[in-house]
Design an enzyme around this catalytic site. Structure first.
Site, mmCIF file in Angstrom:
data_model
loop_
_atom_site.group_PDB
_atom_site.id
_atom_site.type_symbol
_atom_site.label_atom_id
_atom_site.label_comp_id
_atom_site.label_asym_id
_atom_site.label_seq_id
_atom_site.Cartn_x
_atom_site.Cartn_y
_atom_site.Cartn_z
ATOM 1 N N THR A 1 0.746 8.011 -26.955
ATOM 2 C CA THR A 1 -0.494 8.038 -26.180
ATOM 3 C C THR A 1 -0.731 9.440 -25.644
ATOM 4 O O THR A 1 0.182 10.270 -25.587
ATOM 5 C CB THR A 1 -0.436 7.088 -24.977
ATOM 6 N N ASP A 2 -1.951 9.701 -25.223
ATOM 7 C CA ASP A 2 -2.192 10.853 -24.370
ATOM 8 C C ASP A 2 -1.741 10.472 -22.957
ATOM 9 O O ASP A 2 -1.362 9.332 -22.682
ATOM 10 C CB ASP A 2 -3.668 11.250 -24.406
ATOM 11 N N TYR A 3 -1.779 11.422 -22.061
ATOM 12 C CA TYR A 3 -1.198 11.301 -20.720
ATOM 13 C C TYR A 3 -1.774 10.088 -19.975
ATOM 14 O O TYR A 3 -2.951 10.044 -19.663
ATOM 15 C CB TYR A 3 -1.489 12.585 -19.955
ATOM 16 N N THR A 4 -0.949 9.087 -19.718
ATOM 17 C CA THR A 4 -1.273 7.847 -18.979
ATOM 18 C C THR A 4 -2.426 7.058 -19.604
ATOM 19 O O THR A 4 -3.119 6.313 -18.911
ATOM 20 C CB THR A 4 -1.589 8.110 -17.484
ATOM 21 N N ALA A 5 -2.622 7.181 -20.907
ATOM 22 C CA ALA A 5 -3.751 6.498 -21.542
ATOM 23 C C ALA A 5 -3.615 4.977 -21.488
ATOM 24 O O ALA A 5 -4.628 4.264 -21.444
ATOM 25 C CB ALA A 5 -3.893 6.963 -22.989
#
Length: 741
Positions: free
Chosen positions: A284-288
């Site tokens: 994922t991207d950051y905290t997606a």
């Protein structure tokens, strides 16, 4: 239950195979499966967890709770940790302190350089030099790997057609063909021929998918596209990067067709796994995953974790959703152990391919770090790409190149800035030791004066510095103004509702232009800007982007003619904000406007502006001039399995040796669905000495004519076509041909 000595013996046995894993995928699967069989559920989930290290003014710091999760095997991957010394310390915690000793995977945002910073990615794309772009990624990989990193969150291959979006700076611009070629070059540069080579890093293709099409150019916003548009324009660069060997993919923050990408089974499994046969892992991207809650498709973090693992997302970046809830979801029967095993196996295989099980510390070499970082060869490569990335937008009366020995008034808030040269995502790059444009130009302009005045700030209305700047203009032979956006006005979370040069800079330029002295405008920015006024007030304009560690020297040398600019725009520059989105490969309407025809009221046009941009895609001038003649086709009829040989003579008619990017475009006149007015299908960057002519050749096949037809099958259709060859997308140098099936 296996004893710990049995576990060590088993691992040691499999480690003996690691040197042959890249060439023997069956043994790679066998080894991953065998390690997987030794793991507890908690340890498996740990391999799907990616947490950040923190950096303070004194250096790297790892949160205590993260250290404990590493020791317990509940965190298998770390980002934002680098240097050979620090990564070795963390790796020892995992290898010596955890039960199974599975090595950590270290990732970082190495976007356009690690320590030696190259021009921003959009600037690199403006070079249209695939070999130079690949070399830039190779230098970045070498430095990153020497500092303990295994994995970069790059390349970003999102097609972007809205300059309000700050992250347009990170990609290759608006065109699918160019974007595909650059995506492949960057993957080759990062990964080389063998991931086990400790001079390479694992590439991560991002952001999947269509992140660059955010509504209103606002970061993280909704994307709403037809499947035809998605498949024709936005998906191909991701596929090209995977075909080039990329083995990790990052999800995008946006939703698509009502489903956030991180929860999209259609994207992550149906397309990525089943259709494209992707065998790497998805992060994922950051905290997606956490953001599925405000998106409105998950009621809580547990539901969000379930949606993501079901979609086919293997690794959770920073959000804690997998570490907190996957075990609970397995125990409740919501997901299966087999789903966990599948994801873990993908991660383990990449760790084996990187050689981490063979030698967990192979990237932690302080001697190699010292020898590699900021080496002269790396600085030379950064200088080369910085020069090649610059685009000459205007050069009235041959103001450029400047003659050495002249008196130069250097003005602008970017003229003596070091930090801004590096742009956004400058990774571990340092700016205190590099040269600003002022210091570089002063050194390069031997025999002449360079008088610097800031002139104004980026923003505000304070004109108190105008007087000193204008006084220096009156005493100079020529004025060089370095204006644009501060570095943090582009990149992530840096969208703008205006694409003008910010603040009072425009007013200062206008006042300087009134003095009558020749004015050279050097632009530093991470997006296309609306420059209609600046075009009128300047005699010459040089787009320098944010040119990187060697950017000061590169700007100075281009201005003084040591390097003849050869860059071409990878994205359209509009006349004004109201034209956005604007890109070259538009489609006709039922009422197209003919700019050279009679008055046409009921046509697709603006009342207050031409339809045409200020600078089209592919545009860029040189200190010399090029003439195109004798465009010819080997045949005017193309059929499947055959090719048309295209040739054109390009003559350097000016006074300088120069490079030209020869561009080939094709138009499909009639299709089962509407087709663009032009599409880039090939380009070559060539050096032509002054007075010389070179014949440039292309090959056109049926594959160049393929598109998603009315029934969504992919392929060419019989019909009439026009082929264009020239120096930009506005070229009218054309020939017709037909295709018959």
């Amino acid at each position: 239950m296996k004893t710990f000595s049995t576990i060590l013996t088993t691992l040691t046995f499999f480690l003996t195979l690691s040197g042959t894993l890249t060439a023997q995928p069956d043994k790679l699967d066998q080894k991953a499966d065998s390690v997987l069989g030794l793991m507890t559920l908690d340890e498996k989930i740990g391999q799907l967890v990616l947490y950040t290290s923190n950096w303070d003014v004194t250096g790297p710091v790892m949160p205590t709770n993260t250290m404990e999760t590493i020791k317990s095997g509940k965190c298998g991957n770390i980002f934002n940790a680098y240097t050979a010394k620090y990564t070795r310390e963390l790796q020892e915690i995992a290898v010596k302190g955890s039960r199974l000793g599975i090595p950590l995977l270290f990732g970082y945002d190495v976007i356009h350089g690690h320590k030696t910073i190259f021009p921003i990615s959009l600037g690199e794309a403006a070079s249209w030099d695939l070999a130079a772009i690949e070399k830039g990624a190779r230098v970045a990989a070498n430095e990153a790997a020497a500092m303990g990193l295994h994995w970069t969150f790059a390349p970003m291959v999102d097609i972007a057609r809205d300059p309000r979006w700050g992250r347009i700076s990170e990609g290759a611009g608006e065109d699918t063909y160019l974007g595909c070629e650059i995506a492949k070059a960057r993957v080759r540069g990062f990964q080389g021929n063998d991931l086990a080579d400790p001079l390479t890093v694992l590439a991560c293709v991002k952001h999947f998918a269509a992140y660059g099409a955010a509504q209103a150019g606002r970061d993280y916003h909704t994307v709403d596209l037809s499947e035809r548009m998605l498949r024709e324009v936005y998906l191909p660069p991701y596929k090209a990067a995977l075909d080039a060997g990329a083995l990790s993919v990052m999800t995008s923050f946006n939703e698509l067709d009502g489903v956030p990408a991180t929860a999209s089974h259609w994207l992550m499994t149906d397309i990525l796994r089943n259709e494209w046969k992707f065998d790497g892992f998805v992060v994922t991207d950051y905290t997606a995953i956490n953001e599925l809650i405000p998106h409105g498709v998950a009621g809580n973090l547990k539901d969000a974790a379930e949606l993501s693992i079901d979609a086919g997302v293997d690794m959770d970046m920073q959000g804690g959703a997998y570490s907190e809830h996957l075990k609970e979801l397995v125990e409740a029967g919501n997901i299966t152990v087999e789903q966990i095993d599948t994801a873990v196996k993908r991660v383990l295989k990449l760790k084996f391919m990187l050689g981490l099980f063979d030698d967990p510390y192979r990237y932690c070499d302080e001697k190699r770090e010292k020898e590699t970082v900021y080496s002269q060869a790396n600085l030379d490569a950064a200088y080369d790409v910085a020069c090649k990335s610059m685009v000459l937008l205007k050069n009235d009366k041959q103001v450029l190149p400047l003659q050495k020995g002249k008196s130069i008034a250097l003005i602008g808030p970017l003229a003596d800035s070091k930090r801004d040269l590096l742009g956004s995502w400058k990774a571990a790059g340092d700016w205190d030791q590099i040269s600003s444009v002022y210091s570089a130009l002063k050194k390069a302009n031997s025999g002449g004066r360079v008088v610097y005045n800031k002139g104004c700030d980026f923003t505000g209305s304070d004109t108190s510095l105008f007087a000193a700047a204008l006084e220096s203009v009156r005493n100079a032979d020529v004025v060089v103004m370095v204006l644009g956006e501060p570095w943090d006005w582009t990149g992530e979370a840096a969208s703008r509702t205006s694409i003008s040069i910010p603040g009072i800079q425009k007013k200062l330029l206008n006042e300087v232009s009134k003095t009558g002295k020749p004015v050279v405008l050097v632009l530093m920015n991470g997006r296309p800007l609306a420059l209609t006024d600046e075009f009128e007030w300047s005699d010459a304009m040089l787009e320098a982007w944010y040119p990187g560690t060697m950017g000061g020297e590169a700007v100075a040398d281009v201005l003084l003619g040591k390097y003849n600019p050869s860059g071409k725009l990878p994205v359209t520059f509009p006349r004004n904000l109201g034209q956005i989105p604007i890109f070259y490969n538009v489609k006709n309407t039922g009422r197209p406007y003919e700019k050279d025809g009679p008055e046409q009221k009921y046509r697709s046009r603006y009342l207050d502006s031409p339809n045409e941009p200020l600078f089209p895609f592919g545009y860029g001038l040189s200190y010399t001039s090029f003439e195109y003649k004798n465009l010819s086709l080997s045949t005017a009829s193309l059929s499947p399995g055959k090719a048309i040989e295209v040739s054109v003579d390009v003559t350097n008619t000016g006074k300088f040796d120069g490079e030209e990017v020869v561009q080939l475009y094709i138009r499909d006149l009639v299709g089962s669905v509407t087709r663009p007015l032009k599409e880039l299908k090939g380009f070559q960057k060539i050096l032509i000495p002054k007075g010389s002519t070179k014949k440039v050749s292309f090959k056109v096949t049926a594959a160049d004519l393929a598109f998603y037809r009315r029934d969504m099958s992919f392929g060419p259709e019989a019909g009439d076509f026009i082929l264009y060859v020239g120096g930009d997308s506005d070229s009218a140098n054309s020939e017709a041909f037909t295709f018959s099936e």
